[in-house]
Design an enzyme around this catalytic site. Sequence first.
Site, short mmCIF file in Angstrom:
data_model
loop_
_atom_site.label_atom_id
_atom_site.label_comp_id
_atom_site.label_asym_id
_atom_site.label_seq_id
_atom_site.Cartn_x
_atom_site.Cartn_y
_atom_site.Cartn_z
N ASN A 122 1.93 -6.05 -2.40
CA ASN A 122 0.53 -6.33 -2.07
C ASN A 122 -0.26 -5.03 -2.10
O ASN A 122 0.14 -4.03 -1.49
CB ASN A 122 0.43 -6.94 -0.67
CG ASN A 122 -1.00 -7.22 -0.26
OD1 ASN A 122 -1.65 -8.09 -0.83
ND2 ASN A 122 -1.51 -6.48 0.71
N GLU A 123 -1.35 -5.02 -2.87
CA GLU A 123 -2.26 -3.87 -2.94
C GLU A 123 -1.50 -2.59 -3.28
O GLU A 123 -1.68 -1.55 -2.65
CB GLU A 123 -3.04 -3.73 -1.63
CG GLU A 123 -3.94 -4.94 -1.37
CD GLU A 123 -4.73 -4.86 -0.08
OE1 GLU A 123 -4.49 -3.92 0.71
OE2 GLU A 123 -5.59 -5.72 0.14
N ASN A 124 -0.65 -2.70 -4.28
CA ASN A 124 0.15 -1.55 -4.70
C ASN A 124 -0.65 -0.54 -5.51
O ASN A 124 -0.10 0.46 -5.96
CB ASN A 124 1.38 -2.01 -5.47
CG ASN A 124 2.26 -2.92 -4.65
OD1 ASN A 124 2.30 -4.13 -4.87
ND2 ASN A 124 2.96 -2.38 -3.66
N ARG A 150 0.81 -1.22 0.00
CA ARG A 150 0.00 0.00 0.00
C ARG A 150 0.85 1.28 0.00
O ARG A 150 2.05 1.25 0.15
CB ARG A 150 -0.98 0.02 1.18
CG ARG A 150 -1.99 -1.10 1.19
CD ARG A 150 -3.01 -0.92 2.31
NE ARG A 150 -4.02 -1.99 2.28
CZ ARG A 150 -4.99 -2.12 3.17
NH1 ARG A 150 -5.10 -1.25 4.16
NH2 ARG A 150 -5.87 -3.10 3.08
#
Length: 841
Positions: free
Chosen positions: A410-412, A374
């Site tokens: 993850n969830e970039n 994130r």
Amino acid sequence: MKHSLLFAASLGFVTGLAAAESPQRLTDGWEFYQGSLGSTWEIWRGDKASDNVTWTPVTLPHCFNARDAVDPDVRYYQGPGWYRTRRKIANPYPGGRTLLHFDGAGQHSQVFVGLKQVGEHLGGYDEWTVDITDAAAQESGDVRLAVRCDNSRDAESIPSDLSDFNRYGGLYRHVHLRYVPAVYVERLHVEPQLGADGRASVKVRARLGNPTGLGDELSIVLRVNAPDGTVMHQAERKLSPWAGAKEVAAFELAAPQLWSPKSPALYRCALTVTSRHGEQTVNARFGVRSVEWVAHGPFKLNGERLLLRGTHYHEDHAGVAAAVPDDVVRRTMRQIKDMGANFVRLGHYQQAPLVLELCDELGLLVWEEIPWCRGGLGGERFQQQARDMLRNMIDQHYNHPSVILWGLGNENDWPGDFETFDTNAIRSFMAELHALSHQLDPTRKTAIRRCDFCKDIVDVYSPSIWAGWYSGRYPEYRAAAERHIRNVKHFFHAEWGGDSHAGRHAEDPEWMLRDVATGQGVAEVGTAYKATGGKARASKDGDWSESYMVNLFDWHLKEMEQMPNLTGAAQWIFKDFSTPLRPENPVPRVNQKGVVERDGTPKESYYVFQSYWAEKPMLHIYGHTWPVRWGKPGEEKLVKVYSNCRAVELFVNGVSAGIQERNLTNYPAAGLHWRVRFNEGANTVRAESRGDGPPLVDEITFDYQTTPWGRPARLVFREIAQTNGVVTVEVRAVDEAGVFCPDAANLVRFNLTGDGRLLDNLGTARGSRAVQLASGRAQISLQLTGPQAVVSVAADSFATQFLSVTNTSGPGTLTASRVMPGGALNNGGAAPSRKPVKEAN
């Protein structure tokens, strides 16, 4: 593309001259101070100061967020914490090196010997080593060691503070003191090839530590043992010291035993290096297996299709946070295996060596990743940390046969840490990490989850699919997954499921689905994780009951077993864990998507997975923690049994309700469900397996309430158990007439005055001083430290209740407690209990 490979695992430290040369785990003798210091002299000045800071004795591993991570009222501490100790240094090697090895520390660490800084590391999850040889030699007597750990907010580091987990601080993994010769083995890699003829050719590569550049000849001896201990290979050679990684041995296995989840066969090798500076032996285990990701599915291991049945694991546990004891790690990984899983994604960072060793031993395939999670993309310092952590993760865990994927992020697609969110820059850096991963390890694929604009860069991609939770309804799952399988070359589904509050049950858990739209997607979009705003969805409008969650899991698992091109999926997450982003949850600051609670207690959903995945026969009636069911007199009620047995017979109050055959396509519970009538008041339901093997039996008792109830009007408080000074109290909600309200979900707060303390800040349904009622009730325990204490419970719009508890003399004795005010509970039922699954011997 198919990779046929052999991997080695579990690099040992030093063996050789004497037991003293083995790595010493530095567990005891530490003191801790939370806060900043004016100088390094302040660590050691002792009685030379008129106002010293207070140091507290601690045992490592230690996390300084062990309690405040789940404090319902105060956000967890982020800042510096100091550790100090004094150690005798007695290196047995003439001219040898003395090393401090950290399995991980959070998040930015500095190491001091005396007043001198000797090392520094940025990153909370990769291993690192500091050579203290020269600095220790300057100390007289016991060597003064200090470590500063700092988990302060820092947008230019990973993971982001926007991540849905805590950036813990402390020496929360093991610290080792190592003595090695002046020339020593720093890293050992095993590089294999498995031929079409079934023979495995293996190359052993080593990297030396040689800080003074010595050139004395080395004697290299390699010994290899089969899983049963048989010597398979021995070799010896002479070499001069070298720089970088060098092949030091090669051998073949004519007919290797293959490593797999069903048979995790591990070979063992020992590499001994001897010179005039001393002798060192490093030990490794390795396994032989081949991996193939077929385009658009499925996944193959050792040439055969394997459905990856997975979950996720965070390093987090009640009462200790990231400092998870080894025995708890072993127990948790064993629980995952016993559930029937063959795959685990380690979210969202490199994990402790023991975790990977257990995955090798138990046969759990692994996706491991760096914590680029994130927030967006920072500057050069941010990017260099990501590169370093990827290099370290691959270097340190390259040998594990369990690892099949290196995760890059993850969830970039989640912005927020920087003024500019540049998707092209993120794509460029993702491509750089992808290339670096393949340069370091050409044999494993890369993966990311939830960043559609980067899905073409990595080898394996997992989109966001949360059918029935953050969007849509769970019957939409299969169509959504199959669409992605067609559109993504190598698809894997990481993260699915939803939250459940342990002990909360419902007769009609899907009432809210009438307002949830279909055909509008099943992804988590924007701030769908929040409890307010946006369209109707189960995460916002549902009851967070275990009853709803077993239905969602049941449907998904049924569908997955019937999807021939599915590589696999990993449910999010195995165990409830702390998060700073969810203070409004039923257990504040806890992500409650686990199939076990934060202390490892199984929820009902654990047994749903076990009924689909486990090979060992099992049988479990839904409702072990549902002490009061409700409905009209004579109304038919649903009973579900989760089992992998061929057939099950159900008995209600001693009378058979019939035999049901297990049928995967017959939802719910694969056909093991009945509509029955209960007696008003006490009931007993018993299930017995029918078919091959000895019968399995499970039984539950509960009350059936037919008296209607109104709005919760007051709280009833009582003591339900006391053992060795630990008292458990329970509060229940009743209406104006004193009728129990079995669906009440009010937030209640416990407090205590007197001789004792609440056993709170555990992040469990029975270990939080602020918690929502689960099916009309809540519990907490307290530790008495003297003869008496008064416990209170309060809630908005309710009168606060007080309960006096008195310490009894013997274990298991109930105290005659006085409720102030309050009265007897109408149709209250028995206190909930958790029973283990019934399994065959």
